[in-house]
Design a protein around this motif. Structure first.
Motif: not given
Length: 433
Positions: A32-35, A94-99
């Motif tokens: 997962x993107x760690x940011x 709406x604020x979810x970055x990655x599933x």
């Protein structure tokens, strides 16, 4: 044993428990993107605590130890999000970055299988359900009372609208397949799960996990478990496309009303956050409005009830569930439409709060936003492709011309004559250079 007594006995995670948590998080949050951010929620004995941390910090043993053992969290009702967020602002879809995961909440204790202990129930799922009715999960978490079934995505998916719709379809279908075990029918990508080695305040049960090695899925692999589309679907889709122009007004109106209801739900969540989840004197009417809008969006009274109770649980002092459920139940028989002014009056929403909301705003706030938008448009129109006004561009042109004349060793008087300026203006432009 009371929740507070458990907290006093187990005020910190030991090194082995931190190691166990890290190992599980590496499975749940791998690739997962760690940011992105993970939200931690603690519905403790005295108040609810929300904190957001970078994925990189959550996967670092020293940093996680410092986070969990800071003394800020109790080891009772301690949760974390299984999907990541773009910012720390709000834990909304709406604020979810990655599933990253799809989670099924199986409340089997309220089903005919409620007398089984967690091991017996999970053994039954493994023998009769996993791999047959639903895919074999990546992990099952015993929440101290019920079970969370987690499907880890092999490659985390950026949370585009299409990806979120597909993930929620998968979630809704799989929970429907587990309806005899009383799986939660709502589809929600913001669902949280509990930290292992913590306790559930309902019965003081301890949270544990069982993982299934090397099991993860691509989202399209989970999509294959969805029922095939009916034969008429493709033809219906084509007809819908052909009729789109003819029904443009109706479609636009429906879309506007539907979007308005969704935005009002989000505004209530935002208002709750702006008031630091206190909202004393307004909790009941906020829950009523929330349930009223959700039932119109979801068209499902059960989902509306569950989401309202979840909304209520976020208050620092939640209202009693049975009381607030009965007080807001009228929306199952009749839903209500409210004007913005009415909602503002009911909740005493001040001007500063309105600036943070999307749709529950007064005419004055709407006018202020329109003026700002108009100013921004006019400002943009006054500038060229380089972002310069006419005057700024003329100045840049003069400076370029001046540089060429200086290179040819012209005097100030010669430059002034060539450019049609006064000597004083040439001197000023040289200072600019």
């Amino acid at each position: 044993m009371l929740a507070r007594e458990v907290q006093l006995e187990n005020s910190k995670f030991n090194d082995k428990e931190i190691k166990d948590i890290i190992e599980l998080l590496k499975i749940v949050l791998g690739r997962v993107d760690r940011n992105g951010y993970i939200r931690i929620l603690n519905t403790g004995t005295y108040k609810n605590i929300y904190k957001d941390y970078k994925v990189s910090d959550m996967l670092n043993a020293k940093k996680l130890n410092k986070i969990l053992n800071s003394g800020e969290f109790e080891l009772v009702n301690l949760f974390y999000s299984v999907n990541t967020y773009k910012t720390k602002s709000m834990a909304t879809e709406d604020n979810i970055f990655q599933i990253v995961n799809i989670l099924l909440d199986v409340d089997y204790k309220k089903s005919m299988y409620g007398k089984l202990n967690s091991k017996q129930f999970i053994d039954m799922l493994e023998h009769d359900i996993f791999g047959q009715v639903v895919p074999t999960p990546s992990a099952t978490i015993f929440t101290g009372n019920n079970v969370h079934v987690i499907y880890k995505l092999k490659y985390s998916v950026n949370a585009t609208d299409k990806a979120k719709i597909l993930a929620k379809r998968v979630q809704k279908h799989l929970t429907a397949e587990l309806k005899e075990f009383n799986a939660d029918r709502s589809s929600n990508l913001t669902t949280l799960t509990r930290f292992i080695h913590t306790h559930n305040s309902k019965n003081m049960g301890k949270v544990s996990v069982k993982t299934y090695k090397n099991i993860s899925y691509e989202l399209r692999e989970l999509q294959e478990w969805l029922p095939s589309l009916p034969s008429w679907y493709q033809k219906w889709k084509e007809n819908k496309k052909n009729k789109k122009e003819n029904n443009k007004g109706k479609v636009t109106r429906f879309h506007t009303e539907y979007s308005l209801l969704i935005t009002r739900v989000k505004d209530l969540e935002k208002l709750q956050e702006l008031r630091n989840f206190r909202c004393y004197g307004y909790r009941e009417i906020m829950c009523f409005l929330y349930r009223n809008f959700v039932i119109q969006v979801e068209c499902d009274s059960k989902v509306a009830e569950e989401r309202m109770l979840e909304f209520n649980s976020k208050f620092q002092r939640p209202l009693k569930e049975n009381r607030i459920e009965s007080k807001t139940r009228i929306v199952e028989r009749h839903t209500y439409r409210y004007r913005n002014d009415t909602i503002i009056t009911l909740l005493d929403i001040i001007k500063d709060e309105q600036k943070e909301l999307d749709t529950v705003i007064s005419k004055e706030e709407k006018g202020r936003r329109n003026n700002e938008r108009t100013k921004e448009v006019n400002k943009t129109k006054r500038r060229n492709s380089k972002g310069l006004t006419k005057r700024e561009q003329q100045k840049q042109d003069k400076l370029k011309q001046l540089m060429k004349l200086i290179d040819r060793e012209h005097t100030n008087k010669e430059i002034a004559d060539i450019m049609g300026l006064k000597i004083r203006q040439v001197q000023y432009l040289k200072k600019e250079l």
